[in-house]
Design an enzyme around this catalytic site. Structure first.
Site, short mmCIF file in Angstrom:
data_model
loop_
_atom_site.label_atom_id
_atom_site.label_comp_id
_atom_site.label_asym_id
_atom_site.label_seq_id
_atom_site.Cartn_x
_atom_site.Cartn_y
_atom_site.Cartn_z
CB ILE A 164 -0.76 -0.03 1.17
CG1 ILE A 164 -1.89 1.13 1.22
CG2 ILE A 164 -0.17 0.16 2.48
CD1 ILE A 164 -2.99 1.01 2.21
CB CYS A 165 1.25 3.80 1.33
SG CYS A 165 1.67 5.82 1.39
CB ALA A 166 5.58 4.85 -0.64
CG HIS A 186 0.29 8.12 -1.81
ND1 HIS A 186 0.85 9.44 -2.58
CD2 HIS A 186 -0.15 8.60 -0.68
CE1 HIS A 186 0.13 10.59 -1.65
NE2 HIS A 186 -0.41 9.81 -0.65
#
Length: 465
Positions: A164-166, A186
Site C-alpha cells: 500500500i501507499c509508497a 499513492h
C-alpha cells in the site's frame, strides 16, 4: 469492496445489505462504501477468491498466518489498521521489525513495538504478506534481504501478498513482483509505475497481488484481505463492527451550539491511553493530527509508557499521565477502551490492580474537570462517552456514540452523524469514523482548507468546501 456493498450506495433501505449480488466478473470496477477521491474504488484484474469459494475457518482449522513488516518511517496508520482488522477477523498476525531492535519510530512519530524480528520469520509459511508504506519506511523494507526473500517466495508459490501507499512502487517494482499485474499506489508515486499496468483504484486485486493507495484506503485494503481469506460474510461482520461502511443517511458531522476553537499557538492535544485502549483509534488520531502540525501528547495511565492495546499491539506513549498533567491542553481526547479497562480505570473495585488504576485515574479526572471548568475542548470516540458521562462532562450536551453504548447514555444522542460537535465537546461514533473525527478537529482549529489538504495527503475523500 465487493458487490455486496453496491446496495449501500442506492436509496434502498439499509436492510438491503442482506441481499447480496453475485461476485463481479474479472476487470469490472466495483463500487464501495468507502469514500475515495476516485469513483473507481476496488477493481479486479483477474479472478480471485469469491464469496462462493471462500469459507470462514472453523475452530479446528489452522489460523491464517499474516506477516506485516515494519521499519523506521513506516506509515503507522497502515501497519496498525492492517494488523487490527485482520486480527479481528481471526488471523494470526505477526508484526515483524526489519530493524535491529523491535521498537520502531513510525513516519508521524508514533512508536510501535513489533512482535518479533524479521529473521525469525524466514522459515515460516504465511497465507499473506502485507507491506505498509510510508517514507523512509518503504525504502527500509526494500533494503531488507530477508523480507525480500520471504516476499519473493510468497509470490513464486502463488500465495497472497500486498502493498500500500509508497510500497508498491518503492518495494515491489525493484523486486520485480509487479510483473504481469495491474497495480496501484499513492498518487505521489503513480509516475513510477509502468503506464500500461497502473490503475487508480483505491484497491486493486490482480491474482495473488493486492495493492492500495494510502492511509485513507487502508480499511478497505485490509477488508479486501479478510474477504479473500475468510469470505464475504466475515468481511461484512468485521466491517459492521468497525462501522467503516457508508450509510447514505449518515452525516459526516453535525454541529450544534457552534463556538470558535481559537488558539494563538500551535494546538496542544492530550490523548490518555492504557492497556486495552483501541490502538487503531490512537494511531489514526496521532497520525492525522500530527500531519496538521498539531502537538499531540500520548500519555500512559499505566506504570510505564508501554501499553498493550485491545488487539495486542504494543505502543510506547510519549510520557506518563502524571508528568503530562503539568501542562495545559487545548483538547483532551479519550479513545475507547475495552469494557474491562473502563471498569478498572474508573472504579474503586477490583483489588490491587484496580486500586492502582484508580490512583492514576485521579490525575485524569482532575485534568478533565479543569478542562471543562476552563472552557477548553474535550471529547471522546466510540465507548469513551461513558467515561465522559461518569465524570459529569456531558451535562446539557448532545453527542454521538457507538450503538452498543447508546442506551447507557442519559444525554441526547444523534445516531445519524459520524461526528457531533457541541460547543467545546466533540464525539465520534465508532472506530471507522475516526478519520472524519480527526479531520473535524483540524477543521475546527485551522479551517476547512487545512483539513482538505490533510485528507488529500492520505487519499481520503473530503468535501471541497
Amino acid at each position: 469492496m465487493l458487490s455486496q456493498w453496491q446496495s449501500l450506495l442506492s436509496p434502498a433501505p439499509h436492510h438491503a445489505m442482506a441481499m447480496l449480488a453475485p461476485p463481479p466478473p474479472p476487470n469490472r470496477t466495483i463500487y464501495s462504501p468507502f469514500r475515495s477521491p476516485s469513483p473507481r474504488s476496488v477493481a479486479r484484474a483477474s479472478p480471485t477468491l469469491s464469496a462462493t469459494d471462500a469459507t470462514v475457518s472453523s475452530p479446528s482449522s489452522p489460523k491464517k498466518k499474516v506477516l506485516v513488516p515494519v521499519a523506521m518511517g513506516t506509515e503507522e496508520m497502515e501497519a496498525v489498521i492492517l494488523a487490527g482488522v485482520l486480527r479481528r477477523a481471526g488471523a494470526d498476525v505477526t508484526l515483524a521489525s526489519v530493524e535491529d531492535g523491535l521498537e520502531v519510530k513510525a513516519s508521524c512519530g508514533s512508536r510501535l513495538v513489533a512482535d518479533t524480528h524479521i529473521a525469525s520469520c524466514v522459515d515460516q509459511v504465511f497465507d499473506l504478506v502485507a507491506l505498509p508504506g510510508g517514507m523512509p519506511g518503504s525504502v527500509r523494507l526494500r533494503d531488507s534481504n530477508i523480507l525480500q526473500r520471504i516476499t519473493v517466495r510468497q509470490a513464486e508459490e502463488k500465495r497472497m501478498y500486498g502493498a500500500i501507499c509508497a510500497a508498491p512502487a518503492v518495494v515491489l517494482l525493484p523486486w520485480g513482483l509487479h510483473k504481469g499485474k495491474k497495480i496501484t499506489c499513492h498518487p505521489s508515486f503513480m509516475g513510477d509505475l509502468p503506464t500500461f499496468r497502473a490503475v487508480e483504484s483505491n484497491v486493486q486485486v490482480s491474482g495473488e497481488l493486492t495493492t492500495s493507495r494510502g492511509p485513507g484506503t487502508t480499511f478497505q485494503f485490509a477488508l479486501s484481505f479478510v474477504e479473500q481469506m475468510f469470505g464475504i460474510h466475515a468481511a461484512e461482520d468485521v466491517d459492521r463492527t468497525l462501522m467503516t461502511q457508508m450509510d447514505a443517511d449518515l452525516e459526516r458531522s453535525t454541529e450544534v451550539n457552534e463556538v470558535a476553537w481559537s488558539v494563538d499557538h500551535n494546538p496542544r492535544v492530550l490523548i490518555p491511553i492504557a492497556d486495552g485502549s483501541e490502538e487503531m483509534e490512537i494511531i489514526i488520531l496521532v497520525d492525522i493530527l500530527r500531519r496538521a502540525k498539531i502537538n499531540v501528547v500520548l500519555a500512559s495511565a499505566e506504570k510505564s509508557t508501554n501499553i498493550v492495546g485491545s488487539q495486542g499491539m504494543k505502543i510506547v506513549a510519549d510520557e506518563c499521565i502524571r508528568s503530562a498533567s503539568d501542562s495545559e491542553y487545548d483538547l483532551i481526547i479519550l479513545p475507547s477502551y475495552t469494557v474491562t479497562n473502563i471498569a478498572l480505570v474508573f472504579s474503586s473495585m477490583g483489588g490491587p490492580a484496580g486500586a492502582e488504576r484508580l490512583h492514576r485515574s485521579r490525575i485524569l479526572k482532575k485534568l478533565l474537570k479543569e478542562q471543562k471548568q476552563a472552557g477548553r475542548m474535550y471529547g471522546g470516540v466510540c465507548s469513551s462517552q461513558i467515561v465522559l458521562q461518569q465524570q459529569g462532562l456531558l451535562e446539557d450536551k448532545v453527542v454521538t456514540s457507538h450503538p452498543s453504548t447508546t442506551n447507557q447514555l442519559t444525554r441526547r444522542v444523534i445516531d445519524g452523524s459520524k461526528v457531533v460537535i457541541d460547543g467545546n465537546l466533540i464525539t465520534g461514533k465508532g472506530l471507522g469514523t475516526v478519520i472524519d473525527f480527526s479531520l473535524a478537529i483540524i477543521r475546527k482549529f485551522f479551517g476547512h482548507g487545512r483539513a482538505k489538504s490533510v485528507a488529500n495527503g492520505i487519499v481520503f475523500e473530503y468535501p471541497k468546501s
